[in-house]
Enzyme design. Sequence first.
Site, PDB file in Angstrom:
ATOM      1  N   ARG A  85     -12.413 -23.052   6.847  1.00  0.00           N
ATOM      2  CA  ARG A  85     -13.083 -21.461   7.376  1.00  0.00           C
ATOM      3  C   ARG A  85     -13.719 -21.256   6.170  1.00  0.00           C
ATOM      4  NH1 ARG A  85      -7.534 -19.522   7.236  1.00  0.00           N
ATOM      5  NH2 ARG A  85      -7.093 -21.436   5.371  1.00  0.00           N
ATOM      6  N   SER A 130      -3.253 -16.722   9.027  1.00  0.00           N
ATOM      7  CA  SER A 130      -2.041 -15.850   9.461  1.00  0.00           C
ATOM      8  C   SER A 130      -1.431 -15.171   8.500  1.00  0.00           C
ATOM      9  CB  SER A 130      -0.523 -17.239   9.805  1.00  0.00           C
ATOM     10  OG  SER A 130      -1.230 -18.216  10.544  1.00  0.00           O
ATOM     11  N   LYS A 185      10.428 -22.025   2.799  1.00  0.00           N
ATOM     12  CA  LYS A 185       9.283 -21.958   3.158  1.00  0.00           C
ATOM     13  C   LYS A 185       9.382 -20.196   3.671  1.00  0.00           C
ATOM     14  CE  LYS A 185       4.292 -21.258   4.049  1.00  0.00           C
ATOM     15  NZ  LYS A 185       3.243 -21.561   4.808  1.00  0.00           N
ATOM     16  N   HIS A 196      -6.349 -21.109  15.064  1.00  0.00           N
ATOM     17  CA  HIS A 196      -5.859 -22.639  15.771  1.00  0.00           C
ATOM     18  C   HIS A 196      -6.474 -22.471  16.463  1.00  0.00           C
ATOM     19  CE1 HIS A 196      -3.475 -20.459  12.170  1.00  0.00           C
ATOM     20  NE2 HIS A 196      -3.418 -21.546  11.948  1.00  0.00           N
TER      21      HIS A 196
HETATM   22  N1  COD Z   1     -10.166 -21.273  11.557  1.00  0.00           N
HETATM   23  C1  COD Z   1      -9.662 -22.415  11.755  1.00  0.00           C
HETATM   24  N2  COD Z   1      -8.660 -23.419  11.369  1.00  0.00           N
HETATM   25  C2  COD Z   1      -7.733 -22.420  10.783  1.00  0.00           C
HETATM   26  C3  COD Z   1      -7.956 -21.257  10.083  1.00  0.00           C
HETATM   27  C4  COD Z   1      -8.914 -19.899  11.170  1.00  0.00           C
HETATM   28  N3  COD Z   1      -9.309 -18.925  11.196  1.00  0.00           N
HETATM   29  N4  COD Z   1      -6.965 -20.055   9.748  1.00  0.00           N
HETATM   30  C5  COD Z   1      -6.181 -21.903   9.459  1.00  0.00           C
HETATM   31  N5  COD Z   1      -6.570 -22.405   9.987  1.00  0.00           N
HETATM   32  C6  COD Z   1      -6.423 -24.576   9.827  1.00  0.00           C
HETATM   33  C7  COD Z   1      -6.113 -24.560   8.475  1.00  0.00           C
HETATM   34  O1  COD Z   1      -7.207 -24.894   7.685  1.00  0.00           O
HETATM   35  C8  COD Z   1      -5.340 -26.031   8.909  1.00  0.00           C
HETATM   36  O2  COD Z   1      -6.436 -26.809   8.845  1.00  0.00           O
HETATM   37  C9  COD Z   1      -4.568 -25.408   9.921  1.00  0.00           C
HETATM   38  O3  COD Z   1      -5.868 -24.574  10.400  1.00  0.00           O
HETATM   39  C10 COD Z   1      -3.081 -24.729   9.956  1.00  0.00           C
HETATM   40  O4  COD Z   1      -3.214 -24.499   9.152  1.00  0.00           O
HETATM   41  P1  COD Z   1      -1.984 -23.569   8.053  1.00  0.00           P
HETATM   42  O5  COD Z   1      -2.302 -22.131   7.406  1.00  0.00           O
HETATM   43  O6  COD Z   1      -1.161 -22.499  10.130  1.00  0.00           O
HETATM   44  O7  COD Z   1      -1.340 -24.361   7.453  1.00  0.00           O
HETATM   45  P2  COD Z   1      -1.007 -25.299   6.557  1.00  0.00           P
HETATM   46  O8  COD Z   1      -2.503 -25.136   5.731  1.00  0.00           O
HETATM   47  O9  COD Z   1       0.065 -24.957   5.298  1.00  0.00           O
HETATM   48  O10 COD Z   1      -0.707 -26.588   6.840  1.00  0.00           O
HETATM   49  C11 COD Z   1       0.031 -27.322   5.674  1.00  0.00           C
HETATM   50  C12 COD Z   1       0.380 -28.789   5.723  1.00  0.00           C
HETATM   51  C13 COD Z   1       1.638 -29.089   7.024  1.00  0.00           C
HETATM   52  C14 COD Z   1      -0.626 -29.911   6.614  1.00  0.00           C
HETATM   53  C15 COD Z   1       0.350 -29.849   4.860  1.00  0.00           C
HETATM   54  O11 COD Z   1       1.608 -28.657   3.747  1.00  0.00           O
HETATM   55  C16 COD Z   1       1.234 -30.857   5.110  1.00  0.00           C
HETATM   56  O12 COD Z   1       1.113 -32.174   5.841  1.00  0.00           O
HETATM   57  N6  COD Z   1       2.592 -31.173   5.161  1.00  0.00           N
HETATM   58  C17 COD Z   1       3.905 -31.598   4.835  1.00  0.00           C
HETATM   59  C18 COD Z   1       4.020 -32.465   3.650  1.00  0.00           C
HETATM   60  C19 COD Z   1       2.784 -33.647   3.168  1.00  0.00           C
HETATM   61  O13 COD Z   1       2.598 -35.087   4.383  1.00  0.00           O
HETATM   62  N7  COD Z   1       2.785 -33.155   2.017  1.00  0.00           N
HETATM   63  C20 COD Z   1       1.711 -34.061   1.325  1.00  0.00           C
HETATM   64  C21 COD Z   1       0.269 -33.596   1.974  1.00  0.00           C
HETATM   65  S1  COD Z   1      -1.053 -34.349   1.637  1.00  0.00           S
END
Ligand code: COD
Length: 159
Positions: free
Chosen positions: A91, A129, A42, A18
């Site tokens: 990724r 994570s 969650k 991140h």
């Molecule tokens: N290297 C680079 N990027 C990474 C890595 C890594 N090792 N690990 C994760 N990431 C990126 C992910 O690809 C993502 O882009 C970002 O970091 C955040 O990752 P996470 O896993 O913490 O979070 P997510 O992907 O679960 O988050 C999803 C949201 C919260 C953004 C999504 O659910 C959301 O927008 N929810 C709100 C409700 C909504 O609008 N829903 C409609 C969506 S179309």
Amino acid sequence: KPVKAIFAGSFDPITNGHIDIIERASKLFDKLIIGILINPNKKTMFTISERIELIKKSTEHIEKIEVISFEGLLVDYCKKNDVSVLVRGIRSTADVEYELQMAHMNKELANEIETIILPTSTKYSYISSSLIKEVLSFDADIENLVPKCVLDELKLKKK
Ligand code: COD
């Protein structure tokens, strides 16, 4: 007009993957918001305020960023706060399908907001994570995968 972008996620907890995206995206926009989704359904390891604190501590060296939490649709937060870009990281090809689906849905919900997808730096391409939490539970050494403050908190949670 200054361009504001948001990097949204669960960040439970924030990893070096991140941070890599945050460092790179912060150079592309006038302001980068790190947005933590408040999702009462969650089960998370860290509370929202713990996650905010850990992100703030591990991004102190990065300029032009702000850490917030939000509820509801991401695009609604963006519309209310004048944010025009969604930053996402990918990724591997496994991430692509999910990211494209979200990007298309968000475009449908808010045509004026664009999604920008940055590929991860190779060395972080396998970090998530959830895997961090899993290997930590088996006492693995994850020093190079998360910021120091996160490592300390993970160890405390484990006790
Ligand atoms: N290297 C680079 N990027 C990474 C890595 C890594 N090792 N690990 C994760 N990431 C990126 C992910 O690809 C993502 O882009 C970002 O970091 C955040 O990752 P996470 O896993 O913490 O979070 P997510 O992907 O679960 O988050 C999803 C949201 C919260 C953004 C999504 O659910 C959301 O927008 N929810 C709100 C409700 C909504 O609008 N829903 C409609 C969506 S179309």
